[in-house]
Design a protein around this motif. Structure first.
Motif, short mmCIF file in Angstrom:
data_model
loop_
_atom_site.label_atom_id
_atom_site.label_comp_id
_atom_site.label_asym_id
_atom_site.label_seq_id
_atom_site.Cartn_x
_atom_site.Cartn_y
_atom_site.Cartn_z
N HIS A 62 -11.52 0.24 7.09
CA HIS A 62 -10.32 1.31 6.43
C HIS A 62 -9.34 1.59 7.34
N PHE A 63 -9.70 1.66 8.67
CA PHE A 63 -8.54 2.31 9.60
C PHE A 63 -8.64 1.76 10.83
N VAL A 96 -6.77 -3.84 4.19
CA VAL A 96 -5.44 -3.53 3.43
C VAL A 96 -4.55 -2.98 4.28
N THR A 97 -3.02 -3.44 4.33
CA THR A 97 -2.17 -2.63 5.20
C THR A 97 -0.88 -2.57 4.29
N ALA A 105 3.63 -4.78 12.24
CA ALA A 105 2.71 -5.05 13.51
C ALA A 105 1.60 -5.18 13.04
N SER A 106 0.97 -4.47 11.91
CA SER A 106 -0.47 -4.21 11.65
C SER A 106 -0.70 -5.85 11.34
N ASP A 113 3.08 -1.06 -2.22
CA ASP A 113 2.58 -2.15 -2.11
C ASP A 113 1.80 -2.47 -0.86
N ARG A 114 0.76 -3.32 -0.94
CA ARG A 114 -0.15 -3.65 0.17
C ARG A 114 -0.55 -4.94 0.54
N VAL A 115 -0.63 -5.33 1.58
CA VAL A 115 -1.00 -6.73 2.16
C VAL A 115 -2.77 -6.65 1.98
#
Ligand SMILES: CC(C)(COP(=O)(O)OP(=O)(O)OC[C@H]1O[C@@H](n2cnc3c(N)ncnc32)[C@H](O)[C@@H]1OP(=O)(O)O)[C@@H](O)C(=O)NCCC(=O)NCCS
Length: 146
Positions: free
Chosen positions: A72-73, A106-107, A113-114, A138-140
């Motif tokens: 998650h983080f 998900v980022t 950078a992530s 939007d998320r990768v």
């Protein structure tokens, strides 16, 4: 020397106190509830240097997909970046969730950078999800095979 240990409930306040600053001023604290430091301790980790918080990772084994785990983080103190702390946190997580075979995360599309970090440690981009959380962002979506 960086030392890793399992997250504890008392770490939550320390992490949320730093997290917005670590994400370059983005308001992130609300997205990291205390429950991770209570109910997901087995798969959540804190990195410390000389007793001070250097980074953390909050993740869990999927309740739905037997083969999967989810992060998650993950965050590292800007003063400690580029020294392998993020990689070390992920390695501990991978070890904790094995024999599971897929780790997902998900980022934000803007967080280059992530994406670069996750790619460096073996994640692959699966797809870009528009309006992923129903609030326009939007998320990768990324996955790492173990
Ligand atoms: C992303 C983050 C966790 C990386 O932590 P870190 O401890 O600096 O990363 P590491 O030193 O372990 O780096 C591991 C690999 O990723 C690469 N990497 C890390 N940060 C990078 C960046 N900003 N740009 C390009 N590559 C990067 C490193 O080059 C390294 O690759 P290598 O081993 O092939 O040389 C940290 O920058 C951070 O906390 N950022 C803000 C929070 C965030 O965006 N978290 C992720 C979304 S939840």
């Amino acid at each position: 020397v960086i030392e890793l240990r399992h997250a504890e409930p008392g770490d939550h306040a320390l992490v949320v106190d730093r997290i917005d600053e670590w994400w370059g001023g983005r308001p992130m604290a609300e997205m990291l509830p205390r429950l991770f430091f209570v109910h997901f301790r087995d798969t959540s980790f804190v990195a410390e240097e000389d007793g001070r918080l250097a980074g953390f990772l909050c993740g869990f084994r999927s309740q739905t997909y037997d083969e999967e785990a989810y992060v998650h983080f993950v965050g590292v103190d800007p003063a400690c970046r580029g020294r392998g702390v993020g990689r070390l946190l992920y390695e501990r997580f991978f070890a904790a969730v094995r024999p599971r075979t897929v780790v997902r995360c998900v980022t934000s599309t803007g967080n280059e950078a992530s994406v670069a970090f996750h790619t460096s440690i073996g994640f692959e981009i699966e797809r870009i999800a528009e309006n992923h959380d129903g609030r326009g962002g939007d998320r990768v979506l990324m996955a790492r095979r173990l």
